[in-house]
Motif scaffolding. Structure first.
Motif, PDB file in Angstrom:
ATOM      1  N   ASN A 169     -21.791 -23.719   9.728  1.00 47.08           N
ATOM      2  CA  ASN A 169     -23.204 -23.756   9.325  1.00 47.08           C
ATOM      3  C   ASN A 169     -23.520 -22.784   8.188  1.00 47.08           C
ATOM      4  O   ASN A 169     -23.655 -21.580   8.421  1.00 47.08           O
ATOM      5  CB  ASN A 169     -24.097 -23.482  10.532  1.00 47.08           C
ATOM      6  N   SER A 187     -34.245 -29.625   7.030  1.00 46.31           N
ATOM      7  CA  SER A 187     -33.800 -30.010   8.373  1.00 46.31           C
ATOM      8  C   SER A 187     -32.984 -28.904   9.028  1.00 46.31           C
ATOM      9  O   SER A 187     -32.665 -28.988  10.206  1.00 46.31           O
ATOM     10  CB  SER A 187     -32.954 -31.291   8.294  1.00 46.31           C
ATOM     11  N   HIS A 188     -32.629 -27.856   8.277  1.00 42.94           N
ATOM     12  CA  HIS A 188     -31.747 -26.824   8.825  1.00 42.94           C
ATOM     13  C   HIS A 188     -32.529 -25.751   9.570  1.00 42.94           C
ATOM     14  O   HIS A 188     -33.648 -25.407   9.201  1.00 42.94           O
ATOM     15  CB  HIS A 188     -30.905 -26.212   7.706  1.00 42.94           C
ATOM     16  N   ILE A 206     -37.049 -26.548  19.550  1.00 40.76           N
ATOM     17  CA  ILE A 206     -35.666 -26.310  19.995  1.00 40.76           C
ATOM     18  C   ILE A 206     -35.156 -27.650  20.516  1.00 40.76           C
ATOM     19  O   ILE A 206     -35.697 -28.186  21.498  1.00 40.76           O
ATOM     20  CB  ILE A 206     -35.621 -25.235  21.099  1.00 40.76           C
ATOM     21  N   ARG A 220     -23.929 -22.519  17.336  1.00 41.93           N
ATOM     22  CA  ARG A 220     -23.347 -22.831  16.028  1.00 41.93           C
ATOM     23  C   ARG A 220     -22.771 -21.567  15.402  1.00 41.93           C
ATOM     24  O   ARG A 220     -23.193 -20.454  15.707  1.00 41.93           O
ATOM     25  CB  ARG A 220     -24.421 -23.400  15.072  1.00 41.93           C
ATOM     26  N   ARG A 281     -31.228 -33.584  19.820  1.00 46.02           N
ATOM     27  CA  ARG A 281     -31.083 -34.369  18.596  1.00 46.02           C
ATOM     28  C   ARG A 281     -29.795 -35.184  18.717  1.00 46.02           C
ATOM     29  O   ARG A 281     -28.752 -34.638  19.120  1.00 46.02           O
ATOM     30  CB  ARG A 281     -31.001 -33.411  17.396  1.00 46.02           C
TER      31      ARG A 281
END
Ligand code: UDP
Length: 329
Positions: A169, A187-188, A206, A220, A281
């Motif tokens: 990431n 989107s990050h 979240i 991540r 997601r």
């Protein structure tokens, strides 16, 4: 001799351009500015166009003596790739095929490629090693893996030497605050959290808090964008000294949950940053952590900014001075 950087106006690309320039390299950028920002180039020699434009590529290779290519230009949103797989195969795979064809035509045989942890899919082992199985769960990861394989076959056929860097990431910004991260829509996680601190969003969602992790949110491996840029420079040095096709993970080897990232942002920004828990997601693995031992031993790469707090501080410095990004200052 010059280094051609495709996609050099994007987030990771522009930080790499700056890093290469700071190292004294002569850099030329090709970017279609679909997602990138010309302002992020700080005056670097620039061609606006697509890697699919073979005439333009040929013109660039004729006009400049290109030693090697650093290849970022790609579509890179996992969710979008699921909705538009054909676009991803066209931009990423076909685009790279055209780029490599022109490289071979003009006898340029070295490339450093922006690959991704998404090539692994749902990991079998943590930390993930380069030898672990690759089972992408999206067209995005699938197209990046297809490109890695294209390079391997082009090594056999034409002697093309590639180093593929599988990022985890990317986060943070130029420590001096010259450039930063600006995606539309964003989107990050880290920039979204900082938008809340800037008062541009009410809260952070979240995405799931029922994963098998220490606090239920996803883990991540966040790596500073300048450390990624440095890895591209070391990869180029490796190709110069000992040209061999290879693949390396780039990560910190340490994971943080979504909730820990938000907490770090609270500390850095002194903003309460409200959160709401929403659905998972699609396609998010619970935990992604890299083993970057191979990059350490073979490239001599070691992150200079491994602390999450430093990464967030650098991101915050840029977001605070550029609250609406590049275009709308
Ligand atoms: N995430 C989240 N809320 C957001 C954006 C991201 O909870 O508004 C989570 C996401 O589910 C993932 C992590 O934050 O677990 C990092 O997501 P990001 O999109 O930054 O990077 P990715 O891991 O998808 O490359």
């Amino acid at each position: 001799m010059s280094i051609l950087i495709t996609g050099g106006a994007g987030y990771i690309g522009s930080h790499t351009v700056l890093y290469f320039r700071d190292q004294g390299e002569d850099v030329i950028v090709l970017d279609n500015l679909e997602k990138g920002h010309e302002q992020a180039l700080l005056g670097t020699t620039f061609y606006k166009g697509s890697i699919q434009d073979e005439a333009l590529l040929s013109q660039i290779f004729k006009k400049h003596t290109i030693e090697a290519v650093i290849h970022f230009a790609a579509s890179s949103l996992v969710g979008e790739s699921v909705a538009k797989p054909l676009d991803y195969y066209e931009n990423n795979v076909l685009g790279t095929q055209k780029l490599v064809k022109q490289m071979i035509n003009h006898d340029v045989k070295q490339i450093v490629f922006s690959s991704t942890a998404a090539t692994y899919g749902e990991p079998k082992n943590i930390p993930i090693q380069e030898t672990d199985p690759t089972n992408p769960t999206s067209p995005y990861g699938e197209t990046k893996l297809a490109i890695e394989k294209l390079f391997q076959w082009c090594d056999e056929a034409y002697g093309l030497k590639s180093i593929c860097l599988r990022y985890f990431n990317a986060a943070g910004a130029d420590p001096q605050g010259r450039i930063g991260e600006d995606h539309t829509p964003e989107s990050h996680l880290i920039p979204i959290v900082l938008q809340v601190a800037l008062g541009q969003r009410k809260n952070v969602q979240i995405f799931g808090d029922d994963y098998q992790t220490k606090d239920g949110s996803c883990v991540r491996d966040y790596i500073h964008v300048i450390d990624l840029a440095a890895a591209h420079f070391l990869a180029l040095q490796k190709l110069r000294q000992d040209p061999k096709t290879a693949i390396y993970n780039l990560g910190n080897g340490k994971g943080f949950t979504v909730k820990e990232v938000i907490e770090t942002c609270r500390v850095v920004t002194s903003h309460p940053i409200p959160t709401v828990v929403s659905d998972r997601r699609a396609g998010d693995p619970a935990t992604l952590i890299a083993s970057a031992e191979l990059a350490a031993s073979e490239l001599g790469w070691k992150p200079n900014y491994p602390e999450l707090e430093t990464i967030v501080q650098h991101a915050w410095k840029w977001h605070e001075s550029n609250p609406t990004g590049y275009n709308k200052k």
